[in-house]
Scaffold this motif. Structure first.
Motif, PDB file in Angstrom:
ATOM      1  N   ILE A 100       0.881  -1.171   0.000  1.00 27.21           N
ATOM      2  CA  ILE A 100       0.000   0.000   0.000  1.00 27.21           C
ATOM      3  C   ILE A 100       0.919   1.221   0.000  1.00 27.21           C
ATOM      4  CG2 ILE A 100      -1.811   1.278   1.182  1.00 27.21           C
ATOM      5  CD1 ILE A 100      -2.872  -1.429   0.471  1.00 27.21           C
ATOM      6  N   GLY A 160      -2.368   0.814  11.969  1.00 29.16           N
ATOM      7  CA  GLY A 160      -3.597   0.044  11.883  1.00 29.16           C
ATOM      8  C   GLY A 160      -3.600  -1.186  12.774  1.00 29.16           C
ATOM      9  N   SER A 161      -2.458  -1.835  12.914  1.00 25.37           N
ATOM     10  CA  SER A 161      -2.430  -3.068  13.703  1.00 25.37           C
ATOM     11  C   SER A 161      -2.727  -2.781  15.171  1.00 25.37           C
ATOM     12  CB  SER A 161      -1.059  -3.741  13.590  1.00 25.37           C
ATOM     13  OG  SER A 161      -0.759  -4.023  12.246  1.00 25.37           O
ATOM     14  N   HIS A 194      -7.033  -8.921   6.716  1.00 26.24           N
ATOM     15  CA  HIS A 194      -5.618  -8.638   7.000  1.00 26.24           C
ATOM     16  C   HIS A 194      -5.158  -9.432   8.220  1.00 26.24           C
ATOM     17  CE1 HIS A 194      -2.001  -6.256   8.022  1.00 26.24           C
ATOM     18  NE2 HIS A 194      -1.994  -5.951   6.743  1.00 26.24           N
ATOM     19  N   SER A 196      -3.342  -8.737  10.561  1.00 27.48           N
ATOM     20  CA  SER A 196      -3.252  -7.998  11.832  1.00 27.48           C
ATOM     21  C   SER A 196      -4.479  -8.240  12.712  1.00 27.48           C
ATOM     22  CB  SER A 196      -3.096  -6.505  11.562  1.00 27.48           C
ATOM     23  OG  SER A 196      -4.211  -6.002  10.858  1.00 27.48           O
ATOM     24  N   THR A 247     -13.939  -5.896   5.690  1.00 22.70           N
ATOM     25  CA  THR A 247     -12.800  -5.119   5.213  1.00 22.70           C
ATOM     26  C   THR A 247     -13.265  -4.113   4.166  1.00 22.70           C
ATOM     27  OG1 THR A 247     -11.435  -7.069   5.588  1.00 22.70           O
ATOM     28  CG2 THR A 247     -10.443  -5.279   4.327  1.00 22.70           C
ATOM     29  N   GLY A 249     -11.668  -2.332   1.727  1.00 20.94           N
ATOM     30  CA  GLY A 249     -10.434  -2.228   0.964  1.00 20.94           C
ATOM     31  C   GLY A 249      -9.451  -3.282   1.423  1.00 20.94           C
ATOM     32  N   THR A 251      -6.202  -5.610   1.405  1.00 20.07           N
ATOM     33  CA  THR A 251      -4.835  -5.297   1.012  1.00 20.07           C
ATOM     34  C   THR A 251      -4.496  -5.988  -0.315  1.00 20.07           C
ATOM     35  OG1 THR A 251      -4.412  -5.339   3.364  1.00 20.07           O
ATOM     36  CG2 THR A 251      -2.500  -5.131   1.942  1.00 20.07           C
ATOM     37  N   ALA A 278      -8.206   0.245   7.124  1.00 21.90           N
ATOM     38  CA  ALA A 278      -6.848   0.779   7.241  1.00 21.90           C
ATOM     39  C   ALA A 278      -6.402   1.360   5.899  1.00 21.90           C
ATOM     40  CB  ALA A 278      -5.878  -0.308   7.697  1.00 21.90           C
ATOM     41  N   TYR A 279      -6.613   0.584   4.839  1.00 24.47           N
ATOM     42  CA  TYR A 279      -6.254   1.079   3.510  1.00 24.47           C
ATOM     43  C   TYR A 279      -7.343   1.990   2.935  1.00 24.47           C
ATOM     44  CZ  TYR A 279      -6.796   0.698  -1.560  1.00 24.47           C
ATOM     45  OH  TYR A 279      -7.081   0.962  -2.864  1.00 24.47           O
ATOM     46  N   ASP A 305      -5.886   4.147   8.361  1.00 25.57           N
ATOM     47  CA  ASP A 305      -4.451   4.440   8.424  1.00 25.57           C
ATOM     48  C   ASP A 305      -4.133   5.733   7.675  1.00 25.57           C
ATOM     49  OD1 ASP A 305      -3.173   2.612  10.009  1.00 25.57           O
ATOM     50  OD2 ASP A 305      -2.496   1.315   8.376  1.00 25.57           O
TER      51      ASP A 305
END
Ligand SMILES: *Cc1c(COP(=O)(O)O)cnc(C)c1O
Length: 488
Positions: A100, A160-161, A194, A196, A247, A249, A251, A278-279, A305
């Motif tokens: 990303i 994000g994690s 993800h 995470s 989600t 988006g 990854t 996050a993304y 993020d």
């Protein structure tokens, strides 16, 4: 006598210690050297290889070590250039299309500089009420962009994690899960969730939780009907459906799960819905992105993020929790030595530490506030809309080429594709293509595996990536494919 000796010793200690406090002239010299270094780095980015192959450090690496003696700043910076900044990814390049992308806005870096120079204490409202109010304002701003209600709250995190970890802990506490329940608690994810998130579940103590991988449709989005059936079945079998992770988006390819349909299901079954944005989260700022993320406002918690979609330097995540009390309930603690805090802000204590596992923390809000205030929102919205258009542009161009197989039309700003060779193994061919692009250095792209197929990912998100850069990527891909075909 012994006091005299102590005082003489103290003088020499003071002399040595005072070297740490430099005067205005020396501050200016150090700053100038650092600015010069930064400028050289930034100006080189446009022509530099996006990936700089690593080399074994060699004996000279030891010069990064230090001893009792001072070292001139120019010498220190030249070591930094040689051993740290000349190897690996140039993520600030406009032709970084891997993983990303992240911008690293210069004005954001200046926010960090100011935050470190003023070094206000951002953990507790007592110490820096203005810092706390500004950061709360930023959390509120994020919440408004998403469409969260007034009771929402959140935290500015390092990424994000960590934000996902706090969300999972808040969800665990909201459901009042105790160790006796852990083996019956169920988390719903997809194959594209993800990693995470599962890491957070594990760190939050729920290693024993049941993880259900809900099937996805042809566009790699969660199958909402299947989720509904999984939850009903689990409940019928005496399990505790606890956490649905959608989600916004992915990854891998930027696919957005059907958020509104998933929110309906989570509501009906009274399960916490966490959205990993996050993304993709920053795309709420532009009109087409907002449409694609419809339903995100109905989640119980979400993660974004800003070091991705708001182009900030690394170290910027955001957690939002719809019911802000849930977050405070999970994290608020007090020590006796903090008793003075209450005397000052009895009503309005919104200390960051009450929303986070952290106490002492950097003033993270400044790196976001400074660019938003200085540039205004318009260029951010435009840059995000531009990335969505560029992804579609790339998709349309690449899918017209012979021998190219594309994934689904991009939900956001990631396109996956592969080249199908006339003979030989397709996975092997695309692995070689990815290696050849990296070795060339003109662009950087990474890969993933979808249903057993090795595919290349074209991810566009850097603020400084524009149409020219995408055209250069298309041209280089064409050339490398031709070279590989000719060599086969
Ligand atoms: C990047 C990313 C994460 C992890 O965030 P970090 O800031 O790297 O910790 C989580 N989920 C998704 C979808 C991501 O793209």
């Amino acid at each position: 006598m012994s006091e005299e000796r102590d005082l003489a010793g103290l003088e020499s200690l003071e002399r040595a210690a005072r070297r740490l406090a430099i005067d205005a002239g020396e501050r200016a010299r150090q700053l100038e050297a650092v600015v010069r270094y930064g400028e050289r780095h930034l100006r080189a980015l446009d022509d530099a290889a996006v990936y700089m192959a690593d080399r074994p450090p060699g004996a000279d690496f030891a010069r990064l070590g230090f001893d009792e003696q001072p070292c001139a700043i120019d010498e220190a910076l030249s070591l930094l250039h040689e051993h740290v900044d000349s190897t690996g990814l140039n993520i600030g390049s406009p032709r970084f299309f891997g993983f990303i992308p992240s911008g690293g806005l210069y004005t954001g870096a200046l926010g960090d500089y100011l935050a470190a120079v003023t070094n206000r204490y951002a953990g507790a409202m007592f110490a820096a009420p203005g810092v706390t109010r500004l950061e709360r304002m930023l959390v509120r701003w994020y919440a408004d962009q998403v469409g969260y209600p007034p009771g929402a709250s959140g935290d500015l995190t390092s990424g994000g994690s960590i934000a996902a970890l706090s969300a999972v802990v808040a969800a665990r506490e909201a459901a009042r899960l105790r160790s006796a329940d852990f083996a019956r608690a169920v988390v719903y994810v997809t194959a594209l969730t993800h990693h995470s998130v599962l890491k957070a579940v594990r760190i939050a103590g729920l290693v024993e939780a049941v993880v259900r991988t809900v099937p996805t449709d042809a566009a790699q989005r969660m199958d909402a009907g299947a989720l509904d059936r999984c939850i009903a079945e689990d409940r019928a079998h005496g399990l505790l459906p606890w956490l649905v992770v959608a989600t916004a988006g992915t990854t891998d390819l930027g696919s957005v799960d059907p958020l509104a349909a998933i929110a309906d299901i989570a509501e009906r079954h009274a399960v916490w819905l966490h959205v990993d944005a996050a993304y993709g989260g920053a795309f709420v700022l532009c009109a087409s992105g907002r449409t694609r993320l419809a339903g995100i406002e109905r989640s119980s918690s979400l993660v974004m993020d800003p070091h991705k979609g708001l182009f900030l330097p690394f170290g910027s995540g955001v957690l939002l929790v719809r019911d802000g009390h849930r977050l405070q309930a999970a994290f608020r603690e007090r020590g006796a030595y903090m008793q003075d805090f209450a005397a000052v802000h009895s009503g309005e204590d919104e200390s960051a530490a009450d929303y986070s596992p952290e106490l002492t923390r950097p003033f993270r809000g400044l790196r976001l506030w400074l660019p938003l205030k200085i540039f205004g929102l318009a260029p951010f919205r435009a840059a995000l809309e531009e990335k969505l258009v560029l992804a579609r542009y790339f998709y349309d161009r690449i899918s017209g080429q012979p021998g190219i197989e594309v994934g689904p039309a991009p939900d956001l700003s990631i396109v996956v594709f592969r080249c199908v060779p006339e003979h030989g193994d397709a996975n092997e061919f695309n692995r070689r293509l990815c290696d050849a692009l990296r070795a060339d250095g003109g662009v950087f792209m990474s890969s993933t595996t979808l249903e057993g197929r090795y595919v290349l990912r074209f991810a566009v998100l850097a603020y400084n990536t524009h149409r020219d850069d995408v055209d250069r990527a298309l041209e280089l891909i064409r050339r490398k494919i031709a070279e590989l075909r000719a060599a086969a």
